[in-house]
Design a protein around this motif. Sequence first.
Motif, mmCIF file in Angstrom:
data_model
loop_
_atom_site.group_PDB
_atom_site.id
_atom_site.type_symbol
_atom_site.label_atom_id
_atom_site.label_comp_id
_atom_site.label_asym_id
_atom_site.label_seq_id
_atom_site.Cartn_x
_atom_site.Cartn_y
_atom_site.Cartn_z
ATOM 1 N N LEU A 268 0.973 -1.114 -0.045
ATOM 2 C CA LEU A 268 -0.134 0.211 -0.045
ATOM 3 C C LEU A 268 0.832 1.408 0.016
ATOM 4 O O LEU A 268 0.404 2.237 -0.437
ATOM 5 N N ARG A 269 2.050 1.063 0.378
ATOM 6 C CA ARG A 269 2.958 2.350 0.433
ATOM 7 C C ARG A 269 3.645 2.469 -0.945
ATOM 8 O O ARG A 269 4.695 3.470 -1.192
ATOM 9 N N GLN A 270 3.410 1.577 -2.025
ATOM 10 C CA GLN A 270 4.200 1.654 -3.115
ATOM 11 C C GLN A 270 3.706 2.902 -4.098
ATOM 12 O O GLN A 270 2.196 3.371 -3.978
ATOM 13 N N ASP A 271 4.408 3.258 -5.162
ATOM 14 C CA ASP A 271 3.916 4.493 -6.036
ATOM 15 C C ASP A 271 2.828 4.117 -6.948
ATOM 16 O O ASP A 271 1.928 4.972 -6.930
ATOM 17 N N TYR A 272 2.799 2.857 -7.413
ATOM 18 C CA TYR A 272 1.758 2.630 -8.272
ATOM 19 C C TYR A 272 0.455 2.404 -7.798
ATOM 20 O O TYR A 272 -0.577 2.575 -8.232
ATOM 21 N N VAL A 273 0.377 2.123 -6.319
ATOM 22 C CA VAL A 273 -0.929 2.016 -5.586
ATOM 23 C C VAL A 273 -1.606 3.568 -5.461
ATOM 24 O O VAL A 273 -2.694 3.914 -5.707
ATOM 25 N N THR A 274 -0.599 4.346 -5.140
ATOM 26 C CA THR A 274 -0.983 5.944 -4.962
ATOM 27 C C THR A 274 -1.373 6.545 -6.374
ATOM 28 O O THR A 274 -2.412 7.141 -6.650
ATOM 29 N N PHE A 275 -0.685 5.988 -7.446
ATOM 30 C CA PHE A 275 -1.098 6.483 -8.836
ATOM 31 C C PHE A 275 -2.162 5.891 -9.233
ATOM 32 O O PHE A 275 -3.146 6.655 -9.933
ATOM 33 N N ALA A 276 -2.596 4.549 -8.838
ATOM 34 C CA ALA A 276 -3.937 4.135 -9.223
ATOM 35 C C ALA A 276 -5.131 4.717 -8.623
ATOM 36 O O ALA A 276 -6.445 5.062 -9.115
ATOM 37 N N GLU A 277 -4.975 5.277 -7.311
ATOM 38 C CA GLU A 277 -5.815 5.907 -6.717
ATOM 39 C C GLU A 277 -5.996 7.252 -7.310
ATOM 40 O O GLU A 277 -7.051 7.914 -7.334
ATOM 41 N N ALA A 278 -4.835 7.877 -7.762
ATOM 42 C CA ALA A 278 -4.953 9.268 -8.316
ATOM 43 C C ALA A 278 -5.607 9.143 -9.620
ATOM 44 O O ALA A 278 -6.326 10.143 -9.955
#
Length: 299
Positions: A268-278
Amino acid sequence: MTAYSLGSLLYEGKAKRVFSTDQADLVAVEYKDDATAFNAKKRDVIDGKGVLNNRISEYLFQRLGEIGAAAHAHARHRRRLGHGGSQEPAGGHDLGLDRSIPERFAIFLGNAVTGDFGESFYHRRPVSEVIAERLPATIELSLVALLIALATSIPLGVLAAIRKNSIFDRIATVGSLLGVSLPGFWFGILLLMLFAVNLHILPVAGRIGYSSEIEPITHFLLIDTLLRGRPDAFLDALSHILLPALTLGLPMTAILMRVTRTSMLEVLRQDYVTFAEAKGLSRRRVLFRHALKNALIPT
């Protein structure tokens, strides 16, 4: 000079350089003497452990031989009573009980390498056949325990990671710690007292009830009851296997839950998870399609 004081002196000498040449030679001599004494004591301990292990193996094998001789005599007496005084060679020659303990132990090890574990004193049959008869029950129990562990640990680990530092997360963490720490036999007794003795919901022992017995096909009762078209027998067999499966699956559930939680938090701390939520993906799709799939790889 003890090992601790010697280590402290060597550390101080290296850091502050307060040793002279004579002092360094003295320390080296004392260190050599201590190392020699330590190695001698170490060899004594290792030799003592080896002797102790040999004594224990010899004692256990001797006791097994005595038990086997008693069982052989008892079985011979029962057959003599049942067959009108039929005689057998005295001393257990057919089972090798008339040989010395080292000879029997060497023969057993040589046969065990080839898969021959001898003949059972009680069943009067090869041990491999007795194991083969009971192996399906063991495999079935292990598979059911694994399924229970996977079905409970993964959802609990995911929820604990999503709700980090919440009450649920703390309860799940404490529960997993207890699951690893509790002895299996004690947890099994608690389950028996609760569900079998007090509530009378689940049976105490056995694989299936007498009224639900069927002719085995694969010797896996959960599969055989379905193949025979007996859903009532399937539920009966499932109720019999549930308590031992829960007891066996508790440690696995606790360990897998902690591993899933840790892996999920890392993903959950990975960048692709943040990008998917964005990008506007729903929280459920991000968690179960992207994060969980990658979190289960270490598991």
